[in-house]
Design a protein around this motif. Structure first.
Motif, short mmCIF file in Angstrom:
data_model
loop_
_atom_site.label_atom_id
_atom_site.label_comp_id
_atom_site.label_asym_id
_atom_site.label_seq_id
_atom_site.Cartn_x
_atom_site.Cartn_y
_atom_site.Cartn_z
N VAL A 123 17.68 -153.21 49.38
CA VAL A 123 19.18 -153.12 49.87
C VAL A 123 18.94 -153.58 51.29
O VAL A 123 20.00 -154.27 51.65
CB VAL A 123 19.62 -151.65 49.75
CG1 VAL A 123 21.00 -151.42 50.28
CG2 VAL A 123 19.48 -151.15 48.26
N GLU A 124 18.11 -153.28 52.14
CA GLU A 124 18.00 -153.88 53.37
C GLU A 124 18.25 -155.05 53.57
O GLU A 124 18.81 -155.58 54.54
CB GLU A 124 16.67 -153.10 54.24
CG GLU A 124 17.03 -151.56 54.29
CD GLU A 124 15.49 -151.14 54.94
OE1 GLU A 124 14.42 -151.82 55.14
OE2 GLU A 124 15.41 -150.08 55.13
N THR A 125 17.44 -155.89 52.57
CA THR A 125 17.34 -157.42 52.68
C THR A 125 18.71 -158.07 51.84
O THR A 125 19.02 -159.20 52.42
CB THR A 125 16.01 -157.80 52.19
OG1 THR A 125 15.78 -157.42 50.90
CG2 THR A 125 15.02 -157.46 53.23
N HIS A 126 19.30 -157.64 50.97
CA HIS A 126 20.23 -157.99 50.15
C HIS A 126 21.58 -157.44 50.51
O HIS A 126 22.46 -157.93 50.13
CB HIS A 126 19.79 -157.78 48.56
CG HIS A 126 18.81 -158.44 48.04
ND1 HIS A 126 17.39 -158.32 48.49
CD2 HIS A 126 18.65 -159.73 47.28
CE1 HIS A 126 16.63 -159.24 47.96
NE2 HIS A 126 17.31 -160.11 47.15
N ALA A 132 19.07 -163.37 47.10
CA ALA A 132 18.13 -163.46 48.15
C ALA A 132 18.35 -164.89 48.87
O ALA A 132 18.49 -165.87 48.62
CB ALA A 132 16.63 -163.55 47.73
N ARG A 133 18.56 -164.54 50.44
CA ARG A 133 19.02 -165.18 51.43
C ARG A 133 17.89 -165.71 52.53
O ARG A 133 18.21 -166.14 53.46
CB ARG A 133 20.37 -164.93 52.03
CG ARG A 133 21.35 -164.65 50.93
CD ARG A 133 22.75 -164.62 51.75
NE ARG A 133 23.69 -164.40 50.85
CZ ARG A 133 24.37 -165.16 50.05
NH1 ARG A 133 24.16 -166.66 50.18
NH2 ARG A 133 25.41 -164.79 49.25
N SER A 134 16.73 -164.95 52.10
CA SER A 134 15.53 -165.24 53.05
C SER A 134 14.42 -165.17 52.19
O SER A 134 14.24 -164.70 51.05
CB SER A 134 15.50 -164.39 54.06
OG SER A 134 15.33 -162.74 53.73
N LEU A 140 10.76 -159.14 48.51
CA LEU A 140 11.11 -158.00 47.98
C LEU A 140 11.73 -157.82 46.83
O LEU A 140 11.72 -156.64 46.12
CB LEU A 140 11.88 -157.12 49.04
CG LEU A 140 11.29 -156.91 50.67
CD1 LEU A 140 12.13 -156.54 51.73
CD2 LEU A 140 10.12 -155.97 50.35
N GLN A 141 12.44 -158.85 46.39
CA GLN A 141 12.98 -158.61 45.15
C GLN A 141 12.00 -158.72 44.20
O GLN A 141 12.04 -158.26 43.03
CB GLN A 141 14.02 -159.97 44.92
CG GLN A 141 14.54 -160.00 43.68
CD GLN A 141 15.58 -161.33 43.46
OE1 GLN A 141 16.69 -161.18 44.27
NE2 GLN A 141 15.52 -162.31 42.74
N THR A 142 10.92 -159.59 44.03
CA THR A 142 9.83 -159.89 43.39
C THR A 142 9.00 -158.57 43.26
O THR A 142 8.48 -158.23 42.23
CB THR A 142 8.85 -161.02 43.75
OG1 THR A 142 9.73 -162.12 43.88
CG2 THR A 142 7.84 -161.15 42.80
#
Length: 203
Positions: A123-126, A132-134, A140-142
């Motif tokens: 959640v913090e990264t998306h 996924a934009r980075s 972290l998605q993987t």
């Protein structure tokens, strides 16, 4: 000759362990230390080493307990030899962790935090998007996908699957002394993630 070879191998192994430990300590130090020219210059290497397995934070000293209960559910899909897609029912991953923690005087860190931290990091990264934009977001998605796939594979009696989908239901924590009764709290969020391709599991 064999003794010398064994001794040489042991010395090499010890040296590699010491070097790896030193590198780990330096990179973690750069991660937790205040921003400085060295940490800025090597930020990609530091983050690549630390995330997601060696993440550090200060919550030991300033705990931030969850203010919500989350049900993290997963279902899988498999395409058989005739092209028919079979989708399973939802499986509650969080409930498995809770059952491993309840009434356990020494619950494992994996049961308590692995899935929960994987989701909060996602959640913090998306944010509210599942794109996924980075590089860290992709990682972290993987990470979340692999944890979910491994958890499902451990409880589905060896049934094969090629895709996995997560659903996260967020519920408010009931006030102390109250009971849900016949009126359980309404979810504050019911988030359905996209289907993710995984390495084939099962038979």
């Amino acid at each position: 000759m064999r003794v010398r070879a064994v001794e040489a191998g042991l010395r090499t192994a010890v040296a590699l362990c010491l070097v790896t430990t030193l590198v780990h300590v330096v990179l973690v130090f750069l991660h937790v230390a205040p921003s400085n020219p060295v940490s800025k210059r090597y930020s990609s290497q530091v983050n690549g080493w630390v995330y997601p397995l060696f993440e550090q934070n200060w919550r030991l000293f300033a705990p931030d307990p969850d203010s919500f209960n989350r049900k993290i559910l997963a279902r899988t899909a498999h395409t058989d030899s005739q092209g028919s897609v079979q989708v399973t029912a939802w499986f509650d991953l969080a409930a498995v962790d809770h059952s491993a923690v309840d009434h356990n005087a020494f619950p494992s860190h994996t049961s308590q935090n692995l899935l929960r931290r994987a989701w909060t990091s996602y959640v913090e990264t998306h944010g509210g998007s599942d794109t996924a934009r980075s590089e860290r977001a992709v990682m972290l998605q993987t990470y979340l996908r692999n944890i979910a796939a491994d958890r499902v594979a451990a409880h589905n009696d060896g049934r094969a699957f090629d895709f996995i989908q997560l659903r996260v239901v967020t519920l408010p924590v009931a006030a102390p002394g109250t009971t849900a009764g016949d009126h359980p709290p309404a979810p504050t969020e019911d988030r359905l993630l996209p289907w993710w391709k995984v390495t084939s599991h099962g038979k």
